[in-house]
Design an enzyme around this catalytic site. Sequence first.
Site, PDB file in Angstrom:
ATOM      1  N   HIS A   1       0.866  -1.181   0.000  1.00 49.41           N
ATOM      2  CA  HIS A   1       0.000   0.000   0.000  1.00 49.41           C
ATOM      3  C   HIS A   1       0.900   1.228   0.000  1.00 49.41           C
ATOM      4  O   HIS A   1       1.183   1.816   1.047  1.00 49.41           O
ATOM      5  CB  HIS A   1      -0.901  -0.014   1.238  1.00 49.41           C
ATOM      6  CG  HIS A   1      -1.953   1.050   1.241  1.00 49.41           C
ATOM      7  ND1 HIS A   1      -3.169   0.897   1.849  1.00 49.41           N
ATOM      8  CD2 HIS A   1      -1.969   2.296   0.706  1.00 49.41           C
ATOM      9  CE1 HIS A   1      -3.884   2.008   1.696  1.00 49.41           C
ATOM     10  NE2 HIS A   1      -3.170   2.873   1.008  1.00 49.41           N
TER      11      HIS A   1
ATOM     12  N   GLU B   1      -2.622  -1.742  -3.112  1.00 49.62           N
ATOM     13  CA  GLU B   1      -3.709  -1.010  -2.479  1.00 49.62           C
ATOM     14  C   GLU B   1      -3.438   0.482  -2.545  1.00 49.62           C
ATOM     15  O   GLU B   1      -2.289   0.915  -2.579  1.00 49.62           O
ATOM     16  CB  GLU B   1      -3.831  -1.409  -1.007  1.00 49.62           C
ATOM     17  CG  GLU B   1      -4.172  -2.850  -0.754  1.00 49.62           C
ATOM     18  CD  GLU B   1      -4.295  -3.168   0.726  1.00 49.62           C
ATOM     19  OE1 GLU B   1      -4.888  -4.202   1.054  1.00 49.62           O
ATOM     20  OE2 GLU B   1      -3.788  -2.373   1.554  1.00 49.62           O
TER      21      GLU B   1
ATOM     22  N   HIS C   1      -7.660  -6.230   7.472  1.00 48.44           N
ATOM     23  CA  HIS C   1      -7.441  -5.188   8.474  1.00 48.44           C
ATOM     24  C   HIS C   1      -7.625  -5.764   9.866  1.00 48.44           C
ATOM     25  O   HIS C   1      -8.704  -6.216  10.237  1.00 48.44           O
ATOM     26  CB  HIS C   1      -8.358  -3.976   8.313  1.00 48.44           C
ATOM     27  CG  HIS C   1      -7.721  -2.705   8.815  1.00 48.44           C
ATOM     28  ND1 HIS C   1      -7.671  -2.375  10.150  1.00 48.44           N
ATOM     29  CD2 HIS C   1      -7.076  -1.711   8.177  1.00 48.44           C
ATOM     30  CE1 HIS C   1      -7.033  -1.222  10.304  1.00 48.44           C
ATOM     31  NE2 HIS C   1      -6.650  -0.805   9.118  1.00 48.44           N
TER      32      HIS C   1
END
Length: 265
Positions: A64, A96, A217
């Site tokens: 990410h 991401e 997450h």
Amino acid sequence: MAVNMGQDGMVGGDRHGGSYRTTRLSINLNKIALLRNQRDVGYPSVVAAGRTVLEAGADGLTVHPRPDGRHIRHQDVYDLHRLVAMWGSGVELNIEGNPFDTMLPLTLDVLPDQATLVPDAPDANTSDAGWDIDTDGAKLEPAIKQLKDHGIRVSLFMEADPATVAKAASVGADRVELYTGPYAGAFATDRHAAVLSRYADAAAAADQAGLGVNAGHDLTLENTPALKAAIPFIDEVSIGHAFTADALWIGLPAAVAAYRASLRK
């Protein structure tokens, strides 16, 4: 969706639509990069960490990159793409990020297997909310089309809301990634069963809309098995923070083995 407590306190339930499938484990390398960036000495190597977890049996790598380069940097993305391309055998790279900052042009240049779009502000500490398709759908559609035109699978980071998650299909997404922060927060509390039931219903709604289902997450060795039991058709989980923390004690290969086992319980 009815959710039942099964053996060993596991949560299981009636499945809507999707059949059981082996869930792919993608390791998020951001925290390795964050540690490296604390000193200007070049280690620990993000590429070496990626190679190690793939050798240990991970199914893919997740990164990410944020605009400030606080952890994963653009060069890391190119280097990891080369690693994954050399690996073959179905291993995937997942990038991401928010398509409205620097993520989209980088992703279109690298051409990963999957792009997971998240609505993070540039200064966000971590991803902590999903897309609102009613508000963001019109601006998401062109970005999604660009990515898909280049052969990239698109997943949208979404709240586990059974009433809204299926709307991701209307803007062209292939999958949703259920934001599991609230699930992790409710784990081992008296809210666990109710929250998990909502996640199962949201996954069923996505599945019935023709969307694949990812999750990520705050997933840990402790809370991942119950999620998998309630949503047996999860395509992929991406795990970074807890994985890295566990690897500090048991090592990267053992952490991969432990998380793969948690998805089979």
